[in-house]
Design a protein around this motif. Structure first.
Motif, PDB file in Angstrom:
ATOM      1  N   TYR A  59       1.782   9.685  -5.394  1.00 18.31           N
ATOM      2  CA  TYR A  59       2.303  10.996  -4.991  1.00 18.31           C
ATOM      3  C   TYR A  59       3.395  11.479  -5.941  1.00 18.31           C
ATOM      4  O   TYR A  59       3.495  12.672  -6.234  1.00 18.31           O
ATOM      5  N   ASN A 114       0.824  -1.212   0.000  1.00 18.73           N
ATOM      6  CA  ASN A 114       0.000   0.000   0.000  1.00 18.73           C
ATOM      7  C   ASN A 114       0.858   1.261   0.000  1.00 18.73           C
ATOM      8  O   ASN A 114       0.560   2.227  -0.710  1.00 18.73           O
ATOM      9  N   SER A 162       1.023   4.107  -2.905  1.00 16.26           N
ATOM     10  CA  SER A 162       0.761   5.500  -2.517  1.00 16.26           C
ATOM     11  C   SER A 162       1.896   6.416  -2.961  1.00 16.26           C
ATOM     12  O   SER A 162       1.652   7.506  -3.502  1.00 16.26           O
ATOM     13  N   THR A 172      -0.573   6.917   3.926  1.00 13.99           N
ATOM     14  CA  THR A 172      -0.722   5.768   3.036  1.00 13.99           C
ATOM     15  C   THR A 172      -2.182   5.540   2.690  1.00 13.99           C
ATOM     16  O   THR A 172      -3.038   5.498   3.568  1.00 13.99           O
ATOM     17  N   LEU A 173      -2.442   5.385   1.401  1.00 17.09           N
ATOM     18  CA  LEU A 173      -3.762   5.013   0.918  1.00 17.09           C
ATOM     19  C   LEU A 173      -3.856   3.502   1.039  1.00 17.09           C
ATOM     20  O   LEU A 173      -2.975   2.788   0.581  1.00 17.09           O
ATOM     21  N   ARG A 174      -4.884   2.998   1.649  1.00 18.44           N
ATOM     22  CA  ARG A 174      -5.001   1.565   1.908  1.00 18.44           C
ATOM     23  C   ARG A 174      -5.864   0.904   0.830  1.00 18.44           C
ATOM     24  O   ARG A 174      -7.077   0.859   0.917  1.00 18.44           O
TER      25      ARG A 174
END
Length: 116
Positions: free
Chosen positions: A65, A57, A61, A111-113
């Motif tokens: 970014y 993850n 992410s 963090t995008l999960r």
């Protein structure tokens, strides 16, 4: 998690985080490294599962970014963001690897999960 996690599982949890550093050698290795280690060792245990998902993850992410920062190169702030993101990535990968080896849980910031 606690320190009762086996040495082997802690080692693989550390490796899944550090495998992101393959990105220095292979394009998109920062995503492929953790993803492949996690996929091949998925049955290692719950502790490894937790760290593997977290590492994948975080790598995804960071890629998102970096893409946004690259687009922002047009307005010049992108360069600063890319430099900051690079150091952010390295520092937190190392912190996560150390925590994994100590038998502790770790959640990367920002963090995008995607994988739950």
């Amino acid at each position: 998690m606690n320190h009762l996690v086996g040495k082997d599982e802690r080692m693989w949890a550390m490796i899944v985080h550090l495998s992101a550093l393959i990105g220095f050698l292979i394009p998109f290795g920062h995503v492929l490294g953790p993803l492949l280690v996690w996929l091949f060792r998925r049955e290692e245990g719950l502790y490894f599962q937790e760290h593997g998902k977290e590492a994948v993850n975080f790598s995804i992410s960071v890629t998102i970014y970096a893409a946004v920062s690259s687009i922002l190169l047009i307005v010049f702030i992108g360069l600063l963001l890319l430099i900051a993101l690079f150091f952010f990535w390295i520092v937190f990968v190392v912190i996560a690897a150390v925590r994994a080896n100590e038998g502790k849980s770790y959640r990367y910031p920002l963090t995008l999960r995607f994988i739950k």
